[in-house]
Design a protein around this motif. Structure first.
Motif, PDB file in Angstrom:
ATOM      1  N   THR A  13       0.780  -1.168  -0.013  1.00 31.77           N
ATOM      2  CA  THR A  13       0.084   0.057  -0.239  1.00 31.77           C
ATOM      3  C   THR A  13       1.015   1.298   0.152  1.00 31.77           C
ATOM      4  O   THR A  13       0.634   2.187  -0.557  1.00 31.77           O
ATOM      5  N   VAL A  15       3.588   1.877  -1.319  1.00 29.10           N
ATOM      6  CA  VAL A  15       4.347   1.906  -2.827  1.00 29.10           C
ATOM      7  C   VAL A  15       2.985   2.680  -3.581  1.00 29.10           C
ATOM      8  O   VAL A  15       3.669   3.686  -4.524  1.00 29.10           O
ATOM      9  N   LEU A  16       1.916   2.263  -3.508  1.00 29.71           N
ATOM     10  CA  LEU A  16       1.011   2.982  -4.349  1.00 29.71           C
ATOM     11  C   LEU A  16       0.720   4.277  -3.821  1.00 29.71           C
ATOM     12  O   LEU A  16       0.569   5.233  -4.618  1.00 29.71           O
ATOM     13  N   MET A  19       3.352   6.640  -5.223  1.00 26.87           N
ATOM     14  CA  MET A  19       3.218   6.854  -6.518  1.00 26.87           C
ATOM     15  C   MET A  19       2.314   7.841  -6.830  1.00 26.87           C
ATOM     16  O   MET A  19       2.669   8.799  -7.612  1.00 26.87           O
ATOM     17  N   ASN A  20       1.139   7.804  -6.199  1.00 26.05           N
ATOM     18  CA  ASN A  20       0.256   8.881  -6.382  1.00 26.05           C
ATOM     19  C   ASN A  20       0.627  10.297  -5.769  1.00 26.05           C
ATOM     20  O   ASN A  20       0.330  11.236  -6.282  1.00 26.05           O
ATOM     21  N   LYS A  23       2.814  11.646  -8.106  1.00 26.87           N
ATOM     22  CA  LYS A  23       2.397  12.356  -9.320  1.00 26.87           C
ATOM     23  C   LYS A  23       1.933  13.799  -8.846  1.00 26.87           C
ATOM     24  O   LYS A  23       1.665  14.881  -9.462  1.00 26.87           O
ATOM     25  N   HIS A  73      -8.409   7.638   0.574  1.00 27.05           N
ATOM     26  CA  HIS A  73      -8.550   6.836  -0.592  1.00 27.05           C
ATOM     27  C   HIS A  73      -7.224   7.400  -1.424  1.00 27.05           C
ATOM     28  O   HIS A  73      -7.141   8.480  -1.729  1.00 27.05           O
ATOM     29  N   PHE A  74      -6.520   6.202  -1.616  1.00 25.74           N
ATOM     30  CA  PHE A  74      -5.161   6.284  -2.084  1.00 25.74           C
ATOM     31  C   PHE A  74      -5.256   6.596  -3.542  1.00 25.74           C
ATOM     32  O   PHE A  74      -4.165   7.023  -4.184  1.00 25.74           O
ATOM     33  N   PHE A  75      -6.534   6.492  -4.246  1.00 23.55           N
ATOM     34  CA  PHE A  75      -6.377   6.831  -5.634  1.00 23.55           C
ATOM     35  C   PHE A  75      -7.156   8.051  -6.001  1.00 23.55           C
ATOM     36  O   PHE A  75      -7.409   8.432  -7.028  1.00 23.55           O
TER      37      PHE A  75
ATOM     38  N   ILE B  69      -7.258   0.259   0.930  1.00 23.31           N
ATOM     39  CA  ILE B  69      -6.847   1.725   0.519  1.00 23.31           C
ATOM     40  C   ILE B  69      -7.524   2.692  -0.263  1.00 23.31           C
ATOM     41  O   ILE B  69      -7.159   3.873  -0.460  1.00 23.31           O
ATOM     42  N   ALA B  70      -8.898   2.187  -0.465  1.00 18.41           N
ATOM     43  CA  ALA B  70      -9.710   2.985  -1.416  1.00 18.41           C
ATOM     44  C   ALA B  70     -11.173   2.431  -0.982  1.00 18.41           C
ATOM     45  O   ALA B  70     -11.388   1.408  -0.766  1.00 18.41           O
ATOM     46  N   PRO B  71     -12.175   3.030  -1.282  1.00 17.86           N
ATOM     47  CA  PRO B  71     -13.404   2.667  -0.887  1.00 17.86           C
ATOM     48  C   PRO B  71     -13.842   1.255  -1.592  1.00 17.86           C
ATOM     49  O   PRO B  71     -13.651   1.155  -2.870  1.00 17.86           O
ATOM     50  N   LEU B  75      -5.726  -4.356  -0.607  1.00 12.73           N
ATOM     51  CA  LEU B  75      -4.538  -5.066  -1.064  1.00 12.73           C
ATOM     52  C   LEU B  75      -3.997  -5.780   0.168  1.00 12.73           C
ATOM     53  O   LEU B  75      -3.290  -5.263   0.869  1.00 12.73           O
ATOM     54  N   HIS B  77      -1.211  -8.478   1.559  1.00 15.08           N
ATOM     55  CA  HIS B  77      -0.137  -8.888   1.515  1.00 15.08           C
ATOM     56  C   HIS B  77       0.810  -9.108   2.523  1.00 15.08           C
ATOM     57  O   HIS B  77       0.624  -8.433   3.569  1.00 15.08           O
ATOM     58  N   ASN B 105     -13.161   3.095   4.264  1.00  8.96           N
ATOM     59  CA  ASN B 105     -13.429   2.438   3.178  1.00  8.96           C
ATOM     60  C   ASN B 105     -14.096   1.250   3.124  1.00  8.96           C
ATOM     61  O   ASN B 105     -14.068   0.442   2.244  1.00  8.96           O
ATOM     62  N   ALA B 130      -1.723   1.141  -9.614  1.00 12.53           N
ATOM     63  CA  ALA B 130      -2.186   2.321  -9.472  1.00 12.53           C
ATOM     64  C   ALA B 130      -2.958   3.074 -10.447  1.00 12.53           C
ATOM     65  O   ALA B 130      -3.929   3.810 -10.261  1.00 12.53           O
ATOM     66  N   GLY B 134      -7.048   3.588  -9.930  1.00 11.92           N
ATOM     67  CA  GLY B 134      -7.558   5.159  -9.912  1.00 11.92           C
ATOM     68  C   GLY B 134      -8.403   5.225 -11.227  1.00 11.92           C
ATOM     69  O   GLY B 134      -8.835   6.391 -11.108  1.00 11.92           O
TER      70      GLY B 134
END
Lengths: 89, 155
Positions: A13, A15-16, A19-20, A23, A73-75, B69-71, B75, B77, B105, B130, B134
């Motif tokens: 998580t 790493v994601l 990246m964002n 950006k 919200h990671f994205f 990590i999002a709604p 993930l 691991h 979420n 991602a 996204g």
């Protein structure tokens, strides 16, 4: 400036998030690197200005000199942009 | 003629997913069950051993539901270890959403399983992931897929 993205292991998580966040920083024109790392390593590090992480890990990172910025919200680049802007601009 | 995989927009994801590492419409009793299913797919596709599935469960037991990590998206691991045979991804969509304990979420409808051999060699996979996660349209395609082929077409 150093920013770290933190998750349990530092490989998924975070790493994601890194990246964002990179950006968003590019869009904001801010020169900063983001390193992904684990909670355990983050707790030993004192040189990050900002720690990006999930709300669930905030409690484990209290007491560090860094500003903790929880991302839900990671994205959602708008959320990341708003929160990083509030901290950096 | 080129195979579909050579035309993929997401070559790293195409490689990370095995043919049998995607499961659609699974019924999970709880968070642990959902994570186990993602882990079992990594094992079934030859990417990890059952010990790795246990480490995925341990991660959540130790650190809580941060993997959501999002709604609706988790993930799952563990750490890179001997239990990882090869970099891999698995994907489970849930017939009924499952509560993971994430305030922001919950509930979860999509569980991804990830196994990596070290801290760096899966970075291209994460970059592509991602991008896909996204993109609301891609996420909807995954969530509404009725079979794994519909998801494979994305990659």
């Amino acid at each position: 400036m150093k920013i770290i993205a933190v998750c349990g292991m530092g490989i998924g998580t975070s790493v994601l998030l890194k990246m964002n966040a990179e950006k968003v920083l590019r869009q904001l024109g801010i020169d900063a690197t983001v390193d992904a790392t684990s909670v355990a390593i983050a707790r030993e590090s004192r040189d990050a200005q900002i720690i990006l992480t999930t709300p669930d890990l905030v409690d484990q990172l209290q007491g560090l000199p860094s500003e903790i910025v929880p991302i839900e919200h990671f994205f959602d680049l708008e959320e990341i942009t708003a929160k990083l802007s509030a901290s950096l601009l | 003629m080129a195979s579909p995989k050579q035309l993929s927009n997401y070559p790293a994801l195409a490689k990370a997913f095995a043919d049998n590492s995607i499961r659609v419409g699974a019924i999970a009793l709880d968070r642990e069950h959902a994570i186990e299913m993602a882990g079992e797919l990594l094992v079934a596709s030859g990417r990890s051993t059952p010990e790795y599935t246990q480490s995925m469960l341990d991660a959540v037991a130790e650190n809580g539901p941060y993997i959501v990590i999002a709604p609706g998206i988790a993930l799952a691991h563990g750490r890179p270890s001997e239990a990882v045979l090869e970099i891999g991804l698995s994907l489970v969509t849930l017939a009924e959403p499952v509560v993971f304990g994430s305030e922001a979420n919950d509930p979860v409808r999509l569980v991804l399983g990830l196994c990596a051999t070290d801290h760096n060699s899966h970075i291209d996979i994460m970059a592509e992931l991602a991008t896909v996660l996204g993109d609301a349209e891609s996420v909807n395609t995954v969530l509404n897929a009725v079979d794994s082929d519909q998801i494979r077409l994305l990659f």
